[in-house]
Design an enzyme around this catalytic site. Structure first.
Site, short mmCIF file in Angstrom:
data_model
loop_
_atom_site.label_atom_id
_atom_site.label_comp_id
_atom_site.label_asym_id
_atom_site.label_seq_id
_atom_site.Cartn_x
_atom_site.Cartn_y
_atom_site.Cartn_z
N ASN A 79 0.81 0.17 6.00
CA ASN A 79 1.11 -0.39 5.14
C ASN A 79 2.04 -1.52 5.86
O ASN A 79 2.79 -1.43 6.56
CB ASN A 79 2.09 0.63 4.21
CG ASN A 79 2.63 -0.48 3.35
OD1 ASN A 79 2.23 -1.60 2.76
ND2 ASN A 79 3.93 0.03 2.81
N GLY A 80 1.50 -2.77 5.37
CA GLY A 80 2.29 -4.15 5.80
C GLY A 80 1.20 -4.93 6.31
O GLY A 80 -0.01 -4.91 6.03
N TRP B 141 -3.68 -1.77 -1.28
CA TRP B 141 -3.75 -2.90 -2.19
C TRP B 141 -4.12 -4.10 -1.06
O TRP B 141 -3.21 -4.55 -0.36
CB TRP B 141 -2.37 -3.32 -2.66
CG TRP B 141 -2.18 -4.26 -3.80
CD1 TRP B 141 -1.43 -5.29 -3.42
CD2 TRP B 141 -2.45 -3.99 -5.05
NE1 TRP B 141 -1.38 -6.11 -4.52
CE2 TRP B 141 -2.19 -5.30 -5.68
CE3 TRP B 141 -3.17 -3.43 -5.75
CZ2 TRP B 141 -2.56 -5.89 -6.96
CZ3 TRP B 141 -3.41 -3.69 -7.21
CH2 TRP B 141 -2.99 -4.99 -7.75
N GLU C 54 9.44 -12.27 -24.93
CA GLU C 54 8.21 -11.03 -24.89
C GLU C 54 9.36 -9.49 -25.01
O GLU C 54 8.71 -8.66 -25.63
CB GLU C 54 7.86 -10.85 -23.40
CG GLU C 54 6.59 -12.05 -23.14
CD GLU C 54 6.29 -11.81 -21.74
OE1 GLU C 54 6.96 -12.43 -20.87
OE2 GLU C 54 5.25 -11.08 -21.74
N LYS D 21 10.02 -15.16 -21.03
CA LYS D 21 10.62 -13.55 -20.76
C LYS D 21 11.38 -13.07 -21.72
O LYS D 21 11.19 -11.95 -22.22
CB LYS D 21 11.42 -13.81 -19.54
CG LYS D 21 10.70 -13.76 -18.15
CD LYS D 21 9.72 -12.62 -17.68
CE LYS D 21 8.37 -12.91 -18.52
NZ LYS D 21 7.44 -13.70 -17.67
N CYS E 20 1.02 -0.93 0.24
CA CYS E 20 -0.09 -0.01 -0.19
C CYS E 20 0.78 1.12 -0.01
O CYS E 20 1.92 1.11 0.22
CB CYS E 20 -0.97 -0.03 1.05
SG CYS E 20 -1.77 -1.61 1.57
N ARG F 232 1.57 1.82 -6.13
CA ARG F 232 1.80 0.65 -5.10
C ARG F 232 0.42 0.15 -4.68
O ARG F 232 0.58 -0.96 -4.18
CB ARG F 232 2.09 1.35 -3.94
CG ARG F 232 3.58 2.05 -3.77
CD ARG F 232 4.04 2.61 -2.42
NE ARG F 232 4.21 1.62 -1.62
CZ ARG F 232 5.40 0.69 -1.34
NH1 ARG F 232 6.37 1.11 -2.14
NH2 ARG F 232 5.61 -0.10 -0.28
N HIS G 84 14.72 -35.82 -29.20
CA HIS G 84 13.71 -36.46 -30.12
C HIS G 84 13.24 -35.43 -31.13
O HIS G 84 12.29 -35.43 -31.52
CB HIS G 84 12.28 -36.67 -29.06
CG HIS G 84 12.79 -37.81 -28.10
ND1 HIS G 84 12.80 -39.11 -28.42
CD2 HIS G 84 13.05 -37.90 -26.81
CE1 HIS G 84 13.12 -39.87 -27.36
NE2 HIS G 84 13.43 -39.12 -26.48
N GLU H 85 9.37 -20.53 -18.69
CA GLU H 85 9.25 -19.23 -18.13
C GLU H 85 10.23 -18.37 -18.51
O GLU H 85 10.07 -17.18 -19.10
CB GLU H 85 8.74 -19.30 -16.69
CG GLU H 85 8.84 -17.91 -16.04
CD GLU H 85 7.68 -16.89 -16.67
OE1 GLU H 85 6.88 -17.48 -17.18
OE2 GLU H 85 7.62 -15.89 -16.22
N LYS I 214 -0.94 -5.81 -20.83
CA LYS I 214 -0.61 -6.22 -19.34
C LYS I 214 -1.69 -7.13 -19.00
O LYS I 214 -1.46 -8.35 -18.19
CB LYS I 214 -0.37 -5.05 -18.55
CG LYS I 214 -0.06 -5.59 -17.08
CD LYS I 214 1.23 -6.24 -16.82
CE LYS I 214 1.41 -6.84 -15.29
NZ LYS I 214 2.49 -7.74 -15.65
C1 F6R Z 1 4.08 -12.86 -19.44
C2 F6R Z 1 2.77 -12.60 -18.99
C3 F6R Z 1 1.55 -13.45 -19.66
C4 F6R Z 1 0.65 -13.54 -18.49
C5 F6R Z 1 -0.76 -14.00 -19.25
C6 F6R Z 1 -1.77 -14.38 -18.17
O1 F6R Z 1 4.93 -12.02 -18.87
O2 F6R Z 1 2.43 -11.52 -18.11
O3 F6R Z 1 1.95 -14.40 -20.32
O4 F6R Z 1 1.02 -14.30 -17.54
O5 F6R Z 1 -1.41 -13.09 -20.11
O6 F6R Z 1 -2.15 -13.42 -17.36
P1 F6R Z 1 -2.87 -13.24 -15.81
O7 F6R Z 1 -1.59 -13.97 -15.01
O8 F6R Z 1 -3.00 -11.67 -15.50
O9 F6R Z 1 -4.00 -14.18 -16.11
#
Ligand code: F6R
Length: 603
Positions: free
Chosen positions: A99-100, A75, A486, A483, A2, A27, A502, A479, A598
């Site tokens: 906050n915490g 948050w 992306e 990363k 927060c 935050r 394979h 993963e 996002k």
């Molecule tokens: C990768 C990334 C995406 C999300 C995916 C699911 O860095 O951010 O692959 O993981 O779009 O999103 P959430 O977790 O918000 O359902």
């Protein structure tokens, strides 16, 4: 995560508080509130949702003399994002923002209820204000009452408290959560969770240390630690607001990688006891009749579920399978009622995951969400939710969300192991002690980051990357590759190391970059021979391992641990930094990579 602000002075208090909160909205923003004390009267305003709702509510309010105020942007960690749960929380004559997480709030709350105190919210924070007023009744002195209150709190906190019993003063305490206090040339006092809230206002600041508490009046700051007054160590405040929001990091993604230690601490707080895992949010009976778990998610959240499915089978001895939400929706899945349906989502709004959840509900399955955003669509629909407590993630490439998802699911696997009696007390204790150590494991050492920065220049071209790993480290390889793809726009694949022979090994030549995850604790010899096969075909190899590996072109040495999860989290940070530094060298927009959003709220 927060944000809190405070002000003592003669400017329009509401405007100063709202200005500060605007800078801290990154935050958290599921609700916000302020309390303002002027002429011995306190006025408080709260609103759920973004700050603009609070601005609207307070638009006809202003102050024009001496006064003080505190503010908060929330948050949610305990309790839903409702107006009652929004801060400031009030007692009879005092208000508090926090906050915490107060770890011992339940036992304090119980005692206060027995004494006749009435609680309005579901938050841990509200105990602080009632406890202060109870202590004030006994001590009849505000500072003593505040000091005693702080002594009785366990957990992490940054607290600001105002009270009609001492209307010229703001009381503060800091332990584990950030707080800065500053003043301008006039002697006005400012508080904030980060520099961003104070830039352009305070000329000099003090970065409070853990255990600090004290009080401020106009032109006066008193700080104590362990009942002893401390000398004030003021520093000039310089900088611009955007870089202050990034805490001096170049990108939000970088900041979020560095933040993982702190947020993982938040994730486990109050949930990991000495000998057991406890989730206040869950009811043990909920798991009755459950024989298997179906995980469902997209992208990074899918990768975290896949990693943890290994833990659920091993630790809780429960059959676990993982499905990509967009596939699940259209495969006409056969669903049985002994299945717990677990969705994982950072945003809580991902369309495919949400629709999969609705299908599971319709089929009568019990549902659980692992999510970072309280009150999101997924949280509202699920029977139960475990919040990941990562705070807002701004970088489009998910980092701390992944880390906290893995941590929550690991704790859930242990929680189920407790219920199902699949682990001895000794084994459980060992797991708990490893969990407690993880926040330290993900601290980024300067030397590591420097090494990755240097290495990254060798990995900018070539015809592609293979991230390879086995067992839990296969989802981590997925993963790592995600990363890199992306934010670098380079082609990368995550692959189970044993599967290379394979097919994909046909691609191996000196222009194929292999990032090999080689933990010592899991099938080291197996992965070693997989990497040797690639090396024999001249692939360029970056080995990440606690054990020296002669055939690697580049090598990042990790710490040896006999627990796979310690190795997992350490390697996770390395793959995140590698993606970041390659992207930086390629001149890409790290925080907002092309073609991505996002939150993916469309099919
Ligand atoms: C990768 C990334 C995406 C999300 C995916 C699911 O860095 O951010 O692959 O993981 O779009 O999103 P959430 O977790 O918000 O359902």
């Amino acid at each position: 995560m927060c944000g809190i602000v405070g002000y003592i002075g003669r400017e329009d208090i509401k405007e100063i508080l709202l200005d500060g909160l605007r800078e801290l909205e990154y935050r958290g923003y599921d609700s916000a509130g302020v309390a303002i004390l002027e002429d011995e009267e306190i006025q408080s305003f709260k609103a759920i949702g973004k700050l603009k709702n609070l601005e609207e509510k307070t638009k006809n309010f202003s102050t024009n003399g001496f006064g003080l105020g505190i503010g908060h942007t929330r948050w949610a960690t305990h309790g839903k994002p409702t107006e009652l749960n929004a801060h400031p929380h009030l007692g009879e004559f005092s208000y508090v923002v926090h906050n915490g997480i107060i770890e011992n709030y339940q036992e304090l709350k119980k005692k206060l209820i027995q004494k006749g105190y009435n609680f309005l919210s579901q938050t841990d924070t509200e105990v602080i204000v009632h406890l202060f007023e109870e202590n004030y009744k006994q001590e009849n002195e505000t500072f003593k009452a505040f000091e005693k209150t702080v002594e009785m709190l366990a957990g992490a906190y940054a607290i600001l408290l105002i009270t009609k019993a001492d209307p010229n003063t703001i009381y503060f305490a800091k332990n584990g959560s950030p707080m800065i206090v500053g003043n301008d040339e006039k002697g006005d006092i400012y508080f904030g969770s980060s520099d961003a809230a104070l830039i352009g206002k305070a000329s000099e600041v003090i970065y409070l240390s853990d255990g600090d508490y004290g009080y401020t009046k106009e032109g006066e700051i008193k700080i104590f630690n362990d009942k002893t007054e401390k000398a004030l160590q003021k520093k000039p405040l310089i900088g611009d607001k955007i870089s202050a929001q990034k805490d001096g990091y170049r990108f939000f993604m970088e900041k979020e990688i560095y933040e993982q230690s702190e947020v993982l601490g938040d994730t486990i707080m109050g949930r990991v006891l000495d000998e057991k895992i406890k989730f206040d949010e869950l009811d043990e009976n909920f798991f009755e009749g459950i024989n298997q778990i179906q995980f469902c998610a997209c992208g990074t959240s899918y990768n975290s579920a896949l990693a943890c499915s290994y833990l659920f089978e091993r630790q809780a001895k429960i059959k676990s399978f993982v499905e990509i939400a967009s596939e699940f929706r259209y495969k006409e899945p056969l669903l049985s009622k002994d299945t717990l349906f677990v969705v994982i989502s950072q945003s809580g709004e991902t369309a495919d995951t949400l629709e999969a959840l609705k299908m599971a509900k319709k089929a009568g399955l019990k549902t659980l969400a692992i999510c970072n955003v309280d009150n999101s669509s997924i949280v509202r629909i699920s029977d139960y939710t475990l919040l990941t407590r990562a705070g807002i993630e701004k970088g489009v490439a998910s980092t701390k969300a992944f880390a906290t998802q893995v941590m929550v699911m690991w704790m859930l696997a242990l929680y189920l192991a407790q219920i199902r009696n699949t682990m001895s007390a000794e084994e459980l204790k060992a797991e708990i002690s490893t969990i407690r150590h993880i926040p330290k494991t993900v601290i980024v050492e300067d030397s590591l980051h420097e090494k990755i920065k240097r290495l990254s220049k060798r990995y900018l071209h070539g015809h592609g990357f293979f991230f390879i790993g086995r067992d839990l480290f296969y989802p981590l390889a997925l993963e790592g590759a995600l990363k890199l793809k992306e934010i670098s726009y380079l082609h990368a694949e995550g692959y189970p190391a044993g599967e290379m022979k394979h097919g994909p090994i046909a691609l191996a030549d000196s222009e194929l970059f292999t990032i090999a995850l080689m933990p010592k604790s899991v099938h080291y010899d197996k992965i070693k021979s997989n990497v040797e096969e690639l090396s024999a075909r001249d692939a360029t190899i970056l080995a990440i391992s606690p054990l020296e590996f002669d055939l690697a072109d580049d090598f990042i040495k990790t710490n040896y641990s006999d627990h796979p999860m310690s190795e997992f989290f350490e390697m996770m940070v390395i793959t995140q930094l590698l993606a970041l530094e390659i992207s930086v060298r390629l001149g890409n927009d790290v925080d907002m990579p092309r073609n991505l959003a996002k939150s993916v709220t469309v099919e």
